[in-house]
Design a protein around this motif. Structure first.
Motif, PDB file in Angstrom:
ATOM      1  N   ASP A 127       0.855  -1.187   0.000  1.00  0.00           N
ATOM      2  CA  ASP A 127       0.000   0.000   0.000  1.00  0.00           C
ATOM      3  C   ASP A 127       0.894   1.242   0.000  1.00  0.00           C
ATOM      4  O   ASP A 127       2.124   1.149  -0.116  1.00  0.00           O
ATOM      5  N   LYS A 128       0.301   2.405   0.165  1.00  0.00           N
ATOM      6  CA  LYS A 128       1.061   3.654   0.083  1.00  0.00           C
ATOM      7  C   LYS A 128       2.035   3.827   1.248  1.00  0.00           C
ATOM      8  O   LYS A 128       2.972   4.634   1.162  1.00  0.00           O
ATOM      9  N   LYS A 129       1.839   3.076   2.316  1.00  0.00           N
ATOM     10  CA  LYS A 129       2.754   3.153   3.458  1.00  0.00           C
ATOM     11  C   LYS A 129       3.781   2.028   3.453  1.00  0.00           C
ATOM     12  O   LYS A 129       4.412   1.757   4.460  1.00  0.00           O
ATOM     13  N   GLN A 130       3.918   1.370   2.285  1.00  0.00           N
ATOM     14  CA  GLN A 130       4.904   0.297   2.097  1.00  0.00           C
ATOM     15  C   GLN A 130       4.621  -0.933   2.956  1.00  0.00           C
ATOM     16  O   GLN A 130       5.529  -1.668   3.330  1.00  0.00           O
ATOM     17  N   ARG A 131       3.340  -1.144   3.233  1.00  0.00           N
ATOM     18  CA  ARG A 131       2.925  -2.320   3.995  1.00  0.00           C
ATOM     19  C   ARG A 131       2.324  -3.360   3.047  1.00  0.00           C
ATOM     20  O   ARG A 131       1.507  -3.018   2.188  1.00  0.00           O
ATOM     21  N   PRO A 132       2.704  -4.633   3.185  1.00  0.00           N
ATOM     22  CA  PRO A 132       2.168  -5.683   2.301  1.00  0.00           C
ATOM     23  C   PRO A 132       0.666  -5.871   2.496  1.00  0.00           C
ATOM     24  O   PRO A 132       0.188  -5.985   3.628  1.00  0.00           O
ATOM     25  N   VAL A 133      -0.067  -5.852   1.372  1.00  0.00           N
ATOM     26  CA  VAL A 133      -1.502  -6.112   1.420  1.00  0.00           C
ATOM     27  C   VAL A 133      -1.855  -7.367   0.629  1.00  0.00           C
ATOM     28  O   VAL A 133      -2.994  -7.825   0.646  1.00  0.00           O
ATOM     29  N   GLY A 134      -0.872  -7.916  -0.055  1.00  0.00           N
ATOM     30  CA  GLY A 134      -1.088  -9.126  -0.841  1.00  0.00           C
ATOM     31  C   GLY A 134       0.220  -9.600  -1.433  1.00  0.00           C
ATOM     32  O   GLY A 134       1.276  -8.993  -1.230  1.00  0.00           O
ATOM     33  N   ILE A 135       0.156 -10.697  -2.168  1.00  0.00           N
ATOM     34  CA  ILE A 135       1.339 -11.218  -2.850  1.00  0.00           C
ATOM     35  C   ILE A 135       0.896 -11.859  -4.166  1.00  0.00           C
ATOM     36  O   ILE A 135      -0.178 -12.465  -4.236  1.00  0.00           O
ATOM     37  N   ILE A 136       1.700 -11.665  -5.201  1.00  0.00           N
ATOM     38  CA  ILE A 136       1.427 -12.274  -6.505  1.00  0.00           C
ATOM     39  C   ILE A 136       2.412 -13.406  -6.720  1.00  0.00           C
ATOM     40  O   ILE A 136       3.629 -13.201  -6.673  1.00  0.00           O
ATOM     41  N   SER A 155       6.650  -1.445  12.314  1.00  0.00           N
ATOM     42  CA  SER A 155       5.597  -0.564  11.800  1.00  0.00           C
ATOM     43  C   SER A 155       4.786  -1.210  10.691  1.00  0.00           C
ATOM     44  O   SER A 155       3.879  -0.598  10.131  1.00  0.00           O
ATOM     45  N   GLY A 156       5.121  -2.461  10.352  1.00  0.00           N
ATOM     46  CA  GLY A 156       4.384  -3.181   9.323  1.00  0.00           C
ATOM     47  C   GLY A 156       4.906  -2.979   7.917  1.00  0.00           C
ATOM     48  O   GLY A 156       4.327  -3.484   6.957  1.00  0.00           O
ATOM     49  N   GLN A 157       6.018  -2.252   7.766  1.00  0.00           N
ATOM     50  CA  GLN A 157       6.585  -2.009   6.437  1.00  0.00           C
ATOM     51  C   GLN A 157       7.441  -3.187   5.986  1.00  0.00           C
ATOM     52  O   GLN A 157       8.096  -3.852   6.795  1.00  0.00           O
ATOM     53  N   LEU A 158       7.448  -3.413   4.685  1.00  0.00           N
ATOM     54  CA  LEU A 158       8.231  -4.511   4.103  1.00  0.00           C
ATOM     55  C   LEU A 158       9.732  -4.232   4.253  1.00  0.00           C
ATOM     56  O   LEU A 158      10.213  -3.161   3.884  1.00  0.00           O
TER      57      LEU A 158
END
Length: 424
Positions: free
Chosen positions: A154-163, A239-242
């Protein structure tokens, strides 16, 4: 009776080697030797030194620079190699050496040290995409990536999914797996990617994504990967960022780096428990054919199993070669337009195949023995799983044929089976 040596080092808390406490430097040094050694560190409650200083934990004013004793037990044959490195490390202290008569030495195998954290093993700075990234662009990134999964942020560099490759095939219409697509020329790659549906990453990604914090233990990450049956994990910070990706290959490289030579331990009459061998984990339901089998049948078998390989053996079961879909593409390079249809998983509007009839005839007339790869890397049933992992990483293999002492094919091992058995 086993011949051992005991090395004792009498030093202090303040002793340093290259700006590190001597205790830490010595422990790291002995650990990295990967020998059958045990170390114990004890800190005294009081002591005195040659320079007249006196330290005691009972008085706060004197509770500095307490004495430290490092006790190392090693097989006699390792003595010289250990002492050579210790000599320069102990910048302040006394090193003593004793003979030690050992009645027995027993140990248990460990797949990797339990103190390792995810951040120690992960690959930092992985490629990623946003939810608005086009499917074709995501596929191009995966095609050039060392991972088979691409985090969606997302815009905060947090994973919301994976391809994953599976998402590209099942949801995105990719006609074949990425490894096979990579074998084609650049023009065909672009033609296939350009014809993918005009979808964005958030429409084909797997969500919610399974991930792990970088401060968790590696054992927890492996547990999670096995429980969820996944090959890789996005790694996040507080912080949840990748911050990274953890894959099976990262774990196997760690095993290679950390595992001692268990065979050398046994040679020194050290009893090692829980050793696991390739023969304990190999998969036996692998398709095999004779050299005279037509390629039309080989292709049917490849398409019919998840291993994507067919083994070629003689009448006595001796391993002769291996055939994968990549071998077929390379063999029929001049007629790749026709062979491509046999492996496509979707009906893309390719140009009319001019050689379909001649290709079908060729597949019937060409035999398995003509196309098989014969320069094989194999494992024996008695090989330790740690040795098999090292071999697969060194040769960049995902699967490894297993043979007996007479060269007869016994089955196949994979990265997944090695991880599951080793960690059990």
């Amino acid at each position: 009776m086993l011949r051992y040596k005991a090395i004792e080092i009498f030093t202090s808390e303040e002793a340093r080697f290259r700006k590190k406490p001597v205790v830490e430097a010595v422990l790291q040094y002995v650990h990295d030797l990967k020998i059958a050694a045990r170390c114990i560190v004890t800190k005294g409650i009081s002591g005195c030194y040659e320079n007249g200083e006196w330290a005691t934990g009972r008085l706060e004013i004197l509770s500095f620079n307490l004495p430290v004793r490092i006790y190392i037990v090693i097989p006699d044959a390792e003595t010289e190699s250990v002492l050579n490195g210790l000599d320069e490390m102990v910048t302040d202290g006394i090193v003593a050496l004793h003979d030690l008569n050992v009645l027995s030495h027993r140990t248990c195998t460990s797949f990797f040290p339990r103190q390792l954290m995810v951040r120690d093993v992960m690959t930092s700075g992985p490629k990623s995409v946003s939810a608005d990234t086009l499917l074709s662009d995501a596929a191009r990134l995966l095609l050039s990536s060392v991972f088979s999964g691409l985090p969606v942020l997302d815009k905060k560099q947090r994973p919301v999914g994976i391809i994953t490759q599976g998402d590209l095939i099942k949801k995105g219409g990719l006609p074949l797996r990425l490894g096979l697509l990579a074998e084609s020329d650049q023009g065909r790659q672009e033609a296939i990617l350009d014809q993918l549906p005009c979808l964005k990453a958030d429409k084909i990604m797997t969500a919610p994504v399974v991930m792990i914090n970088e401060d968790r233990r590696l054992t927890e990450a492996v547990d999670l990967m096995l429980a969820k049956n996944i090959k890789r994990l996005p790694v996040i910070d507080g912080s949840g960022q990748l911050t990274g990706m953890l894959s099976r290959i990262d774990i196997f490289r760690t095993i290679m780096r950390e595992a001692p030579d268990w065979n050398s331990f046994k040679a020194r009459k050290i009893e090692v428990k829980n050793l696991k061998h390739v023969g304990d984990i190999l998969r036996r339901d692998v398709h095999s054919v004779l050299p005279e089998t037509p390629l039309s049948e080989v292709i049917r078998l490849i398409d019919d199993n998840d291993i994507q390989r067919v083994v070629v053996v003689n009448a006595k079961g001796k391993l002769l070669g291996l055939i994968s879909d990549r071998d077929l593409l390379r063999y029929f390079k001049s007629e790749q337009e026709g062979i491509w249809h046999l492996f496509s998983r979707a009906a893309l509007p390719f140009k009319q195949d001019p050689c379909r009839t001649s290709l079908q005839q060729c597949l019937s007339e060409t035999k398995a023995g003509e196309i098989m790869t014969t320069a094989l890397v194999t494992a024996s049933e008695k090989m330790l799983i740690e040795e098999a992992i090292a071999l697969m990483i060194d040769k960049e293999l995902k699967r490894l044929p297993v043979i007996d002492t007479n060269g007869r094919f016994k089955g196949m091992i994979s990265r997944d089976s090695l991880l599951r058995t080793g960690f059990a």
